[in-house]
Design a protein around this motif. Structure first.
Motif, PDB file in Angstrom:
ATOM      1  N   ASP A 135     -28.537 -84.761  39.860  1.00 41.62           N
ATOM      2  CA  ASP A 135     -29.745 -84.229  39.843  1.00 41.62           C
ATOM      3  C   ASP A 135     -29.390 -82.830  40.286  1.00 41.62           C
ATOM      4  O   ASP A 135     -30.412 -81.880  40.009  1.00 41.62           O
ATOM      5  CB  ASP A 135     -31.028 -84.950  40.587  1.00 41.62           C
ATOM      6  N   LEU A 136     -28.464 -82.322  40.675  1.00 41.63           N
ATOM      7  CA  LEU A 136     -28.096 -81.116  41.024  1.00 41.63           C
ATOM      8  C   LEU A 136     -27.848 -80.256  39.843  1.00 41.63           C
ATOM      9  O   LEU A 136     -27.235 -80.477  38.740  1.00 41.63           O
ATOM     10  CB  LEU A 136     -26.650 -80.970  41.793  1.00 41.63           C
ATOM     11  N   THR A 137     -28.156 -78.839  39.815  1.00 39.01           N
ATOM     12  CA  THR A 137     -28.321 -77.899  38.953  1.00 39.01           C
ATOM     13  C   THR A 137     -27.064 -77.089  39.144  1.00 39.01           C
ATOM     14  O   THR A 137     -26.880 -76.980  40.449  1.00 39.01           O
ATOM     15  CB  THR A 137     -29.354 -77.418  38.310  1.00 39.01           C
ATOM     16  N   VAL A 138     -26.715 -76.103  38.256  1.00 39.09           N
ATOM     17  CA  VAL A 138     -25.946 -75.036  38.438  1.00 39.09           C
ATOM     18  C   VAL A 138     -26.671 -74.151  39.524  1.00 39.09           C
ATOM     19  O   VAL A 138     -25.739 -73.492  40.444  1.00 39.09           O
ATOM     20  CB  VAL A 138     -25.769 -74.145  37.214  1.00 39.09           C
ATOM     21  N   GLU A 139     -27.925 -73.918  39.803  1.00 38.00           N
ATOM     22  CA  GLU A 139     -28.622 -72.774  40.544  1.00 38.00           C
ATOM     23  C   GLU A 139     -28.129 -73.554  41.981  1.00 38.00           C
ATOM     24  O   GLU A 139     -28.052 -72.727  42.777  1.00 38.00           O
ATOM     25  CB  GLU A 139     -29.898 -72.903  40.398  1.00 38.00           C
ATOM     26  N   ASP A 140     -28.053 -74.763  42.234  1.00 37.42           N
ATOM     27  CA  ASP A 140     -27.863 -75.508  43.553  1.00 37.42           C
ATOM     28  C   ASP A 140     -26.495 -75.093  43.951  1.00 37.42           C
ATOM     29  O   ASP A 140     -26.530 -74.978  45.236  1.00 37.42           O
ATOM     30  CB  ASP A 140     -28.057 -76.819  43.427  1.00 37.42           C
ATOM     31  N   LEU A 141     -25.693 -74.876  43.100  1.00 38.00           N
ATOM     32  CA  LEU A 141     -24.236 -74.711  43.650  1.00 38.00           C
ATOM     33  C   LEU A 141     -23.504 -73.295  43.564  1.00 38.00           C
ATOM     34  O   LEU A 141     -22.516 -72.911  43.840  1.00 38.00           O
ATOM     35  CB  LEU A 141     -23.291 -75.696  42.937  1.00 38.00           C
ATOM     36  N   MET A 142     -24.426 -72.376  42.697  1.00 38.90           N
ATOM     37  CA  MET A 142     -23.891 -71.177  42.317  1.00 38.90           C
ATOM     38  C   MET A 142     -23.437 -70.092  43.604  1.00 38.90           C
ATOM     39  O   MET A 142     -24.294 -70.521  44.519  1.00 38.90           O
ATOM     40  CB  MET A 142     -24.488 -70.537  41.321  1.00 38.90           C
ATOM     41  N   THR A 143     -22.760 -69.362  43.387  1.00 40.14           N
ATOM     42  CA  THR A 143     -22.553 -68.065  44.729  1.00 40.14           C
ATOM     43  C   THR A 143     -23.695 -67.305  44.043  1.00 40.14           C
ATOM     44  O   THR A 143     -23.720 -66.519  43.013  1.00 40.14           O
ATOM     45  CB  THR A 143     -21.156 -67.511  44.594  1.00 40.14           C
ATOM     46  N   ARG A 144     -24.468 -66.959  44.805  1.00 42.34           N
ATOM     47  CA  ARG A 144     -25.635 -66.042  44.508  1.00 42.34           C
ATOM     48  C   ARG A 144     -25.164 -64.554  44.403  1.00 42.34           C
ATOM     49  O   ARG A 144     -24.396 -64.212  45.159  1.00 42.34           O
ATOM     50  CB  ARG A 144     -26.796 -66.264  45.632  1.00 42.34           C
ATOM     51  N   LYS A 145     -25.987 -63.731  43.530  1.00 37.23           N
ATOM     52  CA  LYS A 145     -25.787 -62.486  43.399  1.00 37.23           C
ATOM     53  C   LYS A 145     -25.683 -61.579  44.649  1.00 37.23           C
ATOM     54  O   LYS A 145     -24.805 -60.888  45.143  1.00 37.23           O
ATOM     55  CB  LYS A 145     -26.862 -62.038  42.416  1.00 37.23           C
ATOM     56  N   ALA A 146     -26.431 -62.058  45.538  1.00 42.98           N
ATOM     57  CA  ALA A 146     -26.462 -61.279  46.843  1.00 42.98           C
ATOM     58  C   ALA A 146     -25.219 -61.516  47.581  1.00 42.98           C
ATOM     59  O   ALA A 146     -24.759 -60.733  48.651  1.00 42.98           O
ATOM     60  CB  ALA A 146     -27.706 -61.572  47.808  1.00 42.98           C
ATOM     61  N   ASP A 147     -24.508 -62.524  47.416  1.00 42.00           N
ATOM     62  CA  ASP A 147     -23.214 -62.803  48.046  1.00 42.00           C
ATOM     63  C   ASP A 147     -21.832 -62.472  47.296  1.00 42.00           C
ATOM     64  O   ASP A 147     -20.950 -62.811  47.970  1.00 42.00           O
ATOM     65  CB  ASP A 147     -23.213 -64.533  48.353  1.00 42.00           C
ATOM     66  N   LEU A 148     -21.892 -61.679  46.237  1.00 46.01           N
ATOM     67  CA  LEU A 148     -20.906 -61.323  45.534  1.00 46.01           C
ATOM     68  C   LEU A 148     -20.610 -59.820  45.653  1.00 46.01           C
ATOM     69  O   LEU A 148     -21.217 -59.153  46.341  1.00 46.01           O
ATOM     70  CB  LEU A 148     -21.158 -61.664  44.005  1.00 46.01           C
ATOM     71  N   HIS A 149     -19.297 -59.584  45.688  1.00 49.86           N
ATOM     72  CA  HIS A 149     -18.943 -58.237  45.602  1.00 49.86           C
ATOM     73  C   HIS A 149     -18.584 -57.667  44.076  1.00 49.86           C
ATOM     74  O   HIS A 149     -18.335 -58.158  43.169  1.00 49.86           O
ATOM     75  CB  HIS A 149     -17.654 -57.958  46.495  1.00 49.86           C
ATOM     76  N   ALA A 150     -18.807 -56.173  43.994  1.00 47.37           N
ATOM     77  CA  ALA A 150     -18.476 -55.597  42.703  1.00 47.37           C
ATOM     78  C   ALA A 150     -17.650 -54.362  43.207  1.00 47.37           C
ATOM     79  O   ALA A 150     -17.816 -53.909  44.220  1.00 47.37           O
ATOM     80  CB  ALA A 150     -19.670 -55.494  41.927  1.00 47.37           C
TER      81      ALA A 150
END
Length: 196
Positions: free
Chosen positions: A105-120
């Motif tokens: 039942d888990l989706t990509v959203e449940d496991l993704m690294t959120r934009k706020a936790d990413l670096h650019a």
């Protein structure tokens, strides 16, 4: 498919050597960082919708020969990044257990690294950098990839540790950094699973 033609192939009997590399320089850590960029102006980013189930997302990655995808919503808004390790590691069972949900039942959203936790990094900065500079940045961040933004504040591309390893034919080991006790616990468990 009728507009394309099957190309002729030849047997490799009698072929024993590789061509000389006269027109291309061998990539090294001192080579320009732009040589390992996945540039979104030349290549459409690999994306997956946030509500795709994790098994389907993993299937898409395996068959697309990619290790990560950008996560978007139905309005094409960038939300984060998911990689194949996120979909197969201990994190999956941990989140399913926390939420009292079945793994399926888990989706990509449940496991993704959120934009706020990413670096650019600014694309202009990478244009002046060497591959070794980017690799050092990835190691310092403890991340497998770093996104690139242009002057207008839009995503311009990405550089991943796996792309660097592939381009330079060297092993690249990025150790995940812990920022909390929960991270330390997760990292220790992942390490134990990999060495078991």
């Amino acid at each position: 498919m009728g507009e394309y033609t099957k190309l002729e192939t030849v047997k490799l009997e009698g072929i024993y050597q590789f061509c000389d590399q006269f027109d291309s320089q061998r990539l090294e850590l001192s080579s320009d960082a732009t040589t390992v960029i996945t540039d979104f102006t030349r290549r459409v980013p690999q994306v997956v919708l946030k509500d795709v189930d994790i098994d389907h997302a993993l299937y898409m990655m395996v068959n697309g020969h990619v290790r990560s995808k950008m996560v978007i919503d139905h309005d094409d808004t960038f939300l984060g990044v998911i990689n194949s390790k996120d979909l197969t590691g201990r994190k999956v069972l941990s989140i399913a257990q926390q939420r009292n949900q079945a793994r399926s039942d888990l989706t990509v959203e449940d496991l993704m690294t959120r934009k706020a936790d990413l670096h650019a990094m600014p694309y202009a900065m990478v244009q002046l950098a060497k591959i070794g500079d980017v690799l050092e940045t990835l190691k310092d961040l403890g991340h497998q990839h770093v996104l690139l933004v242009d002057n207008e504040g839009v995503l311009r591309g990405m550089i991943s540790a796996s792309d660097i390893a592939r381009a330079l034919h060297i092993p690249v080991n990025i150790l995940q950094k812990a920022h909390s006790f929960k991270d330390i616990f997760s990292i220790i468990h992942e390490h134990q699973e990999m060495t078991a």
